[in-house]
Design an enzyme around this catalytic site. Sequence first.
Site, PDB file in Angstrom:
ATOM      1  N   ASP A 110       0.815  -1.212   0.000  1.00  0.00           N
ATOM      2  CA  ASP A 110       0.000   0.000   0.000  1.00  0.00           C
ATOM      3  C   ASP A 110       0.858   1.278   0.000  1.00  0.00           C
ATOM      4  O   ASP A 110       0.378   2.357   0.319  1.00  0.00           O
ATOM      5  CB  ASP A 110      -0.969  -0.001   1.188  1.00  0.00           C
ATOM      6  CG  ASP A 110      -0.222  -0.082   2.513  1.00  0.00           C
ATOM      7  OD1 ASP A 110       1.021  -0.279   2.486  1.00  0.00           O
ATOM      8  OD2 ASP A 110      -0.868   0.055   3.563  1.00  0.00           O
ATOM      9  N   HIS A 148      24.552   4.297 -18.080  1.00  0.00           N
ATOM     10  CA  HIS A 148      23.407   4.460 -17.173  1.00  0.00           C
ATOM     11  C   HIS A 148      23.671   3.833 -15.803  1.00  0.00           C
ATOM     12  O   HIS A 148      22.792   3.223 -15.204  1.00  0.00           O
ATOM     13  CB  HIS A 148      22.130   3.865 -17.808  1.00  0.00           C
ATOM     14  CG  HIS A 148      21.672   4.640 -19.004  1.00  0.00           C
ATOM     15  ND1 HIS A 148      20.855   4.120 -19.974  1.00  0.00           N
ATOM     16  CD2 HIS A 148      21.936   5.917 -19.391  1.00  0.00           C
ATOM     17  CE1 HIS A 148      20.624   5.040 -20.900  1.00  0.00           C
ATOM     18  NE2 HIS A 148      21.282   6.134 -20.569  1.00  0.00           N
ATOM     19  N   ASP A 177      26.106  12.742 -13.080  1.00  0.00           N
ATOM     20  CA  ASP A 177      25.072  13.239 -13.990  1.00  0.00           C
ATOM     21  C   ASP A 177      23.814  13.371 -13.153  1.00  0.00           C
ATOM     22  O   ASP A 177      23.203  12.370 -12.772  1.00  0.00           O
ATOM     23  CB  ASP A 177      24.881  12.251 -15.149  1.00  0.00           C
ATOM     24  CG  ASP A 177      23.884  12.764 -16.198  1.00  0.00           C
ATOM     25  OD1 ASP A 177      23.110  13.696 -15.903  1.00  0.00           O
ATOM     26  OD2 ASP A 177      23.888  12.209 -17.317  1.00  0.00           O
ATOM     27  N   ASP A 180      19.757  19.322 -16.184  1.00  0.00           N
ATOM     28  CA  ASP A 180      20.476  18.087 -16.546  1.00  0.00           C
ATOM     29  C   ASP A 180      21.951  18.438 -16.711  1.00  0.00           C
ATOM     30  O   ASP A 180      22.334  19.002 -17.733  1.00  0.00           O
ATOM     31  CB  ASP A 180      19.863  17.535 -17.845  1.00  0.00           C
ATOM     32  CG  ASP A 180      20.487  16.214 -18.271  1.00  0.00           C
ATOM     33  OD1 ASP A 180      21.272  15.639 -17.501  1.00  0.00           O
ATOM     34  OD2 ASP A 180      20.178  15.763 -19.392  1.00  0.00           O
ATOM     35  N   HIS A 198      27.196   7.892 -27.812  1.00  0.00           N
ATOM     36  CA  HIS A 198      25.881   8.552 -27.736  1.00  0.00           C
ATOM     37  C   HIS A 198      25.916   9.869 -28.504  1.00  0.00           C
ATOM     38  O   HIS A 198      26.974  10.328 -28.919  1.00  0.00           O
ATOM     39  CB  HIS A 198      25.459   8.762 -26.275  1.00  0.00           C
ATOM     40  CG  HIS A 198      26.388   9.587 -25.440  1.00  0.00           C
ATOM     41  ND1 HIS A 198      26.430  10.961 -25.488  1.00  0.00           N
ATOM     42  CD2 HIS A 198      27.334   9.223 -24.510  1.00  0.00           C
ATOM     43  CE1 HIS A 198      27.330  11.413 -24.624  1.00  0.00           C
ATOM     44  NE2 HIS A 198      27.907  10.380 -24.026  1.00  0.00           N
ATOM     45  N   HIS A 238      20.049  16.590 -26.312  1.00  0.00           N
ATOM     46  CA  HIS A 238      18.610  16.345 -26.504  1.00  0.00           C
ATOM     47  C   HIS A 238      17.853  17.577 -26.038  1.00  0.00           C
ATOM     48  O   HIS A 238      18.395  18.428 -25.325  1.00  0.00           O
ATOM     49  CB  HIS A 238      18.189  15.111 -25.697  1.00  0.00           C
ATOM     50  CG  HIS A 238      18.650  15.137 -24.262  1.00  0.00           C
ATOM     51  ND1 HIS A 238      17.967  15.800 -23.276  1.00  0.00           N
ATOM     52  CD2 HIS A 238      19.764  14.626 -23.653  1.00  0.00           C
ATOM     53  CE1 HIS A 238      18.624  15.673 -22.128  1.00  0.00           C
ATOM     54  NE2 HIS A 238      19.725  14.982 -22.322  1.00  0.00           N
ATOM     55  N   HIS A 275      14.450  14.170 -21.186  1.00  0.00           N
ATOM     56  CA  HIS A 275      14.555  14.016 -22.647  1.00  0.00           C
ATOM     57  C   HIS A 275      13.226  14.545 -23.168  1.00  0.00           C
ATOM     58  O   HIS A 275      12.247  13.812 -23.261  1.00  0.00           O
ATOM     59  CB  HIS A 275      14.789  12.552 -23.045  1.00  0.00           C
ATOM     60  CG  HIS A 275      16.087  12.020 -22.514  1.00  0.00           C
ATOM     61  ND1 HIS A 275      16.356  10.687 -22.352  1.00  0.00           N
ATOM     62  CD2 HIS A 275      17.209  12.660 -22.099  1.00  0.00           C
ATOM     63  CE1 HIS A 275      17.574  10.531 -21.856  1.00  0.00           C
ATOM     64  NE2 HIS A 275      18.115  11.713 -21.694  1.00  0.00           N
ATOM     65  N   GLU A 335      26.402  17.625 -24.357  1.00  0.00           N
ATOM     66  CA  GLU A 335      27.007  16.655 -23.446  1.00  0.00           C
ATOM     67  C   GLU A 335      27.918  15.630 -24.123  1.00  0.00           C
ATOM     68  O   GLU A 335      27.663  14.428 -24.085  1.00  0.00           O
ATOM     69  CB  GLU A 335      25.917  15.920 -22.665  1.00  0.00           C
ATOM     70  CG  GLU A 335      24.769  15.363 -23.494  1.00  0.00           C
ATOM     71  CD  GLU A 335      23.759  14.611 -22.631  1.00  0.00           C
ATOM     72  OE1 GLU A 335      24.168  13.701 -21.888  1.00  0.00           O
ATOM     73  OE2 GLU A 335      22.559  14.921 -22.711  1.00  0.00           O
ATOM     74  N   TYR A 339      34.820   7.602 -23.243  1.00  0.00           N
ATOM     75  CA  TYR A 339      34.741   6.521 -22.255  1.00  0.00           C
ATOM     76  C   TYR A 339      35.717   5.408 -22.633  1.00  0.00           C
ATOM     77  O   TYR A 339      35.574   4.798 -23.696  1.00  0.00           O
ATOM     78  CB  TYR A 339      33.300   5.971 -22.202  1.00  0.00           C
ATOM     79  CG  TYR A 339      32.275   7.077 -22.100  1.00  0.00           C
ATOM     80  CD1 TYR A 339      31.918   7.618 -20.861  1.00  0.00           C
ATOM     81  CD2 TYR A 339      31.695   7.608 -23.254  1.00  0.00           C
ATOM     82  CE1 TYR A 339      30.990   8.657 -20.786  1.00  0.00           C
ATOM     83  CE2 TYR A 339      30.769   8.645 -23.184  1.00  0.00           C
ATOM     84  CZ  TYR A 339      30.426   9.170 -21.942  1.00  0.00           C
ATOM     85  OH  TYR A 339      29.516  10.206 -21.869  1.00  0.00           O
ATOM     86  N   ARG A 361      32.411  12.983 -19.086  1.00  0.00           N
ATOM     87  CA  ARG A 361      31.347  13.680 -19.821  1.00  0.00           C
ATOM     88  C   ARG A 361      31.175  15.044 -19.167  1.00  0.00           C
ATOM     89  O   ARG A 361      31.314  15.168 -17.945  1.00  0.00           O
ATOM     90  CB  ARG A 361      30.029  12.892 -19.773  1.00  0.00           C
ATOM     91  CG  ARG A 361      28.874  13.595 -20.486  1.00  0.00           C
ATOM     92  CD  ARG A 361      27.667  12.709 -20.790  1.00  0.00           C
ATOM     93  NE  ARG A 361      26.948  12.259 -19.621  1.00  0.00           N
ATOM     94  CZ  ARG A 361      26.992  11.020 -19.123  1.00  0.00           C
ATOM     95  NH1 ARG A 361      27.739  10.101 -19.711  1.00  0.00           N
ATOM     96  NH2 ARG A 361      26.314  10.701 -18.055  1.00  0.00           N
ATOM     97  N   GLU A 392      28.326  18.119 -19.292  1.00  0.00           N
ATOM     98  CA  GLU A 392      26.986  18.406 -19.815  1.00  0.00           C
ATOM     99  C   GLU A 392      26.443  19.700 -19.247  1.00  0.00           C
ATOM    100  O   GLU A 392      26.415  19.905 -18.033  1.00  0.00           O
ATOM    101  CB  GLU A 392      26.031  17.256 -19.447  1.00  0.00           C
ATOM    102  CG  GLU A 392      24.590  17.535 -19.823  1.00  0.00           C
ATOM    103  CD  GLU A 392      23.646  16.358 -19.583  1.00  0.00           C
ATOM    104  OE1 GLU A 392      23.916  15.555 -18.676  1.00  0.00           O
ATOM    105  OE2 GLU A 392      22.647  16.251 -20.314  1.00  0.00           O
TER     106      GLU A 392
HETATM  107  N1  GLY Z   1      20.685  12.385 -17.620  1.00  0.00           N
HETATM  108  C1  GLY Z   1      20.241  11.920 -18.854  1.00  0.00           C
HETATM  109  C2  GLY Z   1      20.986  12.502 -19.960  1.00  0.00           C
HETATM  110  O1  GLY Z   1      21.991  13.140 -19.744  1.00  0.00           O
HETATM  111  O2  GLY Z   1      20.594  12.418 -21.083  1.00  0.00           O
HETATM  112 MN    MN Z   2      21.302  14.853 -20.892  1.00  0.00          MN
HETATM  113 MN    MN Z   3      22.516  14.103 -17.960  1.00  0.00          MN
END
Ligand code: GLY
Ligand code: MN
Ligand code: MN
Length: 435
Positions: free
Chosen positions: A35, A238, A255, A266, A345, A349, A356, A382, A386, A403, A405
Site C-alpha cells: 500500500d 546508465h 550526472d 540536466d 551517444h 537532446h 529528454h 554533453e 569513455y 562527460r 553536460e
Molecule cells: N541524464 C540523462 C541525460 O543526460 O541524457
Molecule cells: Mn542529458
Molecule cells: Mn545528464
Amino acid sequence: MTHQPYSTRRQQVLDRLGNGVAILATAPERVRNRDAHYPYRFDSYFWYLSGFPEPDAVIVLVGGDEPKSLLFCREKNEERETWDGFRYGPEAAATAFGFSEAHPIASLEQQLPELIANRAALWHSLGHDADWDARIAAALNAVRNQGRSGARAPGEIRDLRNLLDQMRLTKDAHEIEIMRRAADIASAGHSRAMRACQPGMAEYELEAELGYEFRRRGADGHAYTPIVAGGANACILHYVENNKLLANRSLVLIDAGCEVGGYASDITRTFPVNGRFSPEQREVYEIVLAAQQAAIAAVRPGASFTDYHQAALGVLAQGLIDLKLITGSVDGAIESEAYKPWYMHRTGHWLGLDVHDAGEYKTGTADDDWVRLAPGMVLTVEPGLYFRPGSDVPKHLHGIGVRVEDDVLVTSEGCSVYTTAPRTVAEIEEVMRHD
Ligand code: GLY
Ligand code: MN
Ligand code: MN
C-alpha cells in the site's frame, strides 16, 4: 500562483482545434509495493496545459464557436483530506487554474459522449494508455448508439501530443524562468558535491550531498535517477547503483539534475576524487571540454539540430587521433564512425518538463531533415569519452570516463549556457582545494 501561462497555452490549443474536442488526463498514482505509492508525478502534457498538481484529473478542451476549457477533478472530501492532504475541489480549481468550468471527476464518464458528439475531430493520444483508449472507445460507441437521435461521433481521431510537442519545443518566458531556477539549484548541487568529495567516500555520499542541496534550495527533488560513477563506473552510461567507494587518483562522473515546477535541469560534471587531475585525466578532460565548446559555438538560430553534434564529433575525432587511438583524417574517422567505441551517444537532446523532452528532432525522413534551431529552444550539450578497462586502449587510459553536460537556451543572437557549475580544470581544482 498565476494561471496565466497555462490558460494562454490552453487558448492556443483551442485556436487550433477548430470544431474539435481534446481530452487529456494526468498520470495515475502508482503503487510501489503493497500500500506504499511512488511519489506522485503529474503527466507533463497535462501540467503544461494546467499547472494542476492533483491526480485523478482530466482536461477537456471544446473548440468551435463557443470554446471552453473544462477540468474534471476530485471533489472536496473532509475525511480523505484529513488523511492525504488538501484537494482543491472543482469550484476552487476552476477559479485558481482559470478553467471555464470544473466538474467532479466521477461525472466524466457520463458527460464524455455529450462532449464529443457532433465534433469533427477528437484529439486524443491513442496507444499511450490502454485504459484511456478503452474509455474513449466506449464514449465513441455511446455516441454512435445515439445515431438515430441525430448525434454524430467524430470522424477523425487526431494525436494531441503531436500538437503539444510542437508547442513544447519552444519555451516561453515563464518556462525559461523556471528552468533557470532548476539550473541554478543543480549547479549549486554539483559544486557542493565537488567541495565534499574525498578519497574513500562512497558514491552515495555524493548523491546525498546533491539531494540535500536540491531540497534545501526548494527543488522538488531529482529530475531523474542520478548517476554518481567513480572510476571505471563512468564508462557504464546508465550506472545508477551509486554504491562503490571513490578511489584516490580516480575520476568521478556525476550526472544529476533537479526538478523545479515540473522542469528538469540536466548537468554532468567529471572531476578528480582527490581534487587534482592527473596528466592523462586532464588530457582526456580537455578534449571533451573542447568538444563541448565547439558544440556550443554551433548552437544558434537557423543551425540544424545535428550541427552541434557534428561539431563535437570533429573535436573528439581529432582528440582520438592525438591520443593515437585512431589513424587517418578527422573526416575519415567521422565517416567510418571510428570514434564509436569511445563515444557512442549523441551530443544532446531537448530539455524541458521531461529530461529528454518532447519535440521532434527531424522534420522528414531525408538525412538532412533535422529541426532548425530557433530562439526559445532548450537543449543539452554533453559530449564524452569513455575508455573501459580491458578495452583496446593503452593502460593509462583504462577506466577514464569523462562527460561534461550543460543546458543551453537558443537565443536570437546565438545561445546562452545557463548552467554554471565549475567546468574548466582550473575552476574545478579551485573549488576542490582544501587548504
Ligand atoms: N541524464 C540523462 C541525460 O543526460 O541524457
Ligand atoms: Mn542529458
Ligand atoms: Mn545528464
